[in-house]
Write a protein that holds these residues in place. Sequence first.
Motif, PDB file in Angstrom:
ATOM      1  N   CYS A 101       5.306  -3.902  -5.650  1.00 18.76           N
ATOM      2  CA  CYS A 101       5.573  -2.697  -4.855  1.00 18.76           C
ATOM      3  C   CYS A 101       6.022  -1.549  -5.751  1.00 18.76           C
ATOM      4  O   CYS A 101       5.580  -0.407  -5.585  1.00 18.76           O
ATOM      5  N   GLU A 102       6.885  -1.849  -6.710  1.00 23.78           N
ATOM      6  CA  GLU A 102       7.363  -0.822  -7.632  1.00 23.78           C
ATOM      7  C   GLU A 102       6.216  -0.246  -8.453  1.00 23.78           C
ATOM      8  O   GLU A 102       6.135   0.968  -8.648  1.00 23.78           O
ATOM      9  N   LYS A 103       5.319  -1.103  -8.912  1.00 26.84           N
ATOM     10  CA  LYS A 103       4.156  -0.633  -9.688  1.00 26.84           C
ATOM     11  C   LYS A 103       3.262   0.262  -8.830  1.00 26.84           C
ATOM     12  O   LYS A 103       2.831   1.331  -9.267  1.00 26.84           O
ATOM     13  N   ALA A 104       2.991  -0.157  -7.609  1.00 23.22           N
ATOM     14  CA  ALA A 104       2.141   0.631  -6.713  1.00 23.22           C
ATOM     15  C   ALA A 104       2.795   1.967  -6.379  1.00 23.22           C
ATOM     16  O   ALA A 104       2.126   3.000  -6.354  1.00 23.22           O
ATOM     17  N   GLU A 105       4.107   1.952  -6.151  1.00 18.42           N
ATOM     18  CA  GLU A 105       4.800   3.201  -5.826  1.00 18.42           C
ATOM     19  C   GLU A 105       4.802   4.162  -7.011  1.00 18.42           C
ATOM     20  O   GLU A 105       4.640   5.369  -6.833  1.00 18.42           O
ATOM     21  N   ARG A 106       4.959   3.641  -8.216  1.00 18.63           N
ATOM     22  CA  ARG A 106       4.866   4.505  -9.408  1.00 18.63           C
ATOM     23  C   ARG A 106       3.500   5.167  -9.489  1.00 18.63           C
ATOM     24  O   ARG A 106       3.386   6.343  -9.848  1.00 18.63           O
ATOM     25  N   ALA A 107       2.454   4.428  -9.160  1.00 15.62           N
ATOM     26  CA  ALA A 107       1.099   4.995  -9.183  1.00 15.62           C
ATOM     27  C   ALA A 107       0.971   6.106  -8.139  1.00 15.62           C
ATOM     28  O   ALA A 107       0.378   7.155  -8.421  1.00 15.62           O
ATOM     29  N   LEU A 108       1.512   5.893  -6.955  1.00 20.32           N
ATOM     30  CA  LEU A 108       1.484   6.938  -5.921  1.00 20.32           C
ATOM     31  C   LEU A 108       2.206   8.193  -6.408  1.00 20.32           C
ATOM     32  O   LEU A 108       1.710   9.308  -6.251  1.00 20.32           O
ATOM     33  N   TRP A 109       3.389   8.013  -6.999  1.00 14.47           N
ATOM     34  CA  TRP A 109       4.158   9.147  -7.533  1.00 14.47           C
ATOM     35  C   TRP A 109       3.381   9.861  -8.625  1.00 14.47           C
ATOM     36  O   TRP A 109       3.291  11.078  -8.629  1.00 14.47           O
TER      37      TRP A 109
ATOM     38  N   TYR B 170       2.767  -7.959   7.731  1.00 13.33           N
ATOM     39  CA  TYR B 170       2.566  -7.764   6.301  1.00 13.33           C
ATOM     40  C   TYR B 170       3.563  -8.473   5.387  1.00 13.33           C
ATOM     41  O   TYR B 170       3.565  -8.224   4.189  1.00 13.33           O
ATOM     42  N   THR B 171       4.371  -9.379   5.908  1.00 11.43           N
ATOM     43  CA  THR B 171       5.453  -9.948   5.094  1.00 11.43           C
ATOM     44  C   THR B 171       4.998 -10.503   3.753  1.00 11.43           C
ATOM     45  O   THR B 171       5.656 -10.304   2.739  1.00 11.43           O
ATOM     46  N   PHE B 172       3.870 -11.185   3.703  1.00 16.71           N
ATOM     47  CA  PHE B 172       3.392 -11.769   2.449  1.00 16.71           C
ATOM     48  C   PHE B 172       2.284 -10.942   1.811  1.00 16.71           C
ATOM     49  O   PHE B 172       1.664 -11.391   0.843  1.00 16.71           O
ATOM     50  N   ARG B 173       2.040  -9.741   2.331  1.00 16.14           N
ATOM     51  CA  ARG B 173       0.923  -8.927   1.845  1.00 16.14           C
ATOM     52  C   ARG B 173       1.375  -7.687   1.081  1.00 16.14           C
ATOM     53  O   ARG B 173       0.526  -6.948   0.583  1.00 16.14           O
ATOM     54  N   VAL B 174       2.666  -7.424   0.985  1.00 16.62           N
ATOM     55  CA  VAL B 174       3.138  -6.200   0.342  1.00 16.62           C
ATOM     56  C   VAL B 174       2.821  -6.202  -1.148  1.00 16.62           C
ATOM     57  O   VAL B 174       2.744  -7.273  -1.742  1.00 16.62           O
ATOM     58  N   PRO B 175       2.604  -5.024  -1.699  1.00 20.56           N
ATOM     59  CA  PRO B 175       2.593  -3.723  -1.063  1.00 20.56           C
ATOM     60  C   PRO B 175       1.316  -3.499  -0.257  1.00 20.56           C
ATOM     61  O   PRO B 175       0.272  -4.077  -0.562  1.00 20.56           O
ATOM     62  N   VAL B 176       1.436  -2.657   0.757  1.00 18.76           N
ATOM     63  CA  VAL B 176       0.301  -2.321   1.611  1.00 18.76           C
ATOM     64  C   VAL B 176       0.286  -0.808   1.790  1.00 18.76           C
ATOM     65  O   VAL B 176       1.332  -0.198   2.027  1.00 18.76           O
ATOM     66  N   LEU B 177      -0.887  -0.216   1.694  1.00 18.06           N
ATOM     67  CA  LEU B 177      -1.061   1.204   1.944  1.00 18.06           C
ATOM     68  C   LEU B 177      -1.900   1.342   3.207  1.00 18.06           C
ATOM     69  O   LEU B 177      -3.021   0.826   3.274  1.00 18.06           O
TER      70      LEU B 177
END
Length: 82
Positions: free
Chosen positions: A14-22, A43-50
């Motif tokens: 999730c942190e990696k995906a959020e950095r990419a969004l930023w 989505y409990t086992f699917r995060v991160p999800v956009l």
Amino acid sequence: MNLVFVTREGCGLCEKAERALWTLGIPYVRRDVDQDPGLFRLYTFRVPVLLLGEAVLLEGAFGEKDLLALVARWQESKGGEA
């Protein structure tokens, strides 16, 4: 686009995906999967999800390359509009 980023505290993917969004300046609303029973159920086992509305655009490990491809597909579907 009204994107929702479904995440979890302490999730490395999730942190990696959020950095990419930023990094790409993509606007989104952040929602914690553990704080929303509806999101947790889906989505409990699917995060991160956009999400765009209820449509899952990306899930699991994704980064800048995946987001750029998504933006390109979206622009293509809109006839080249930004």
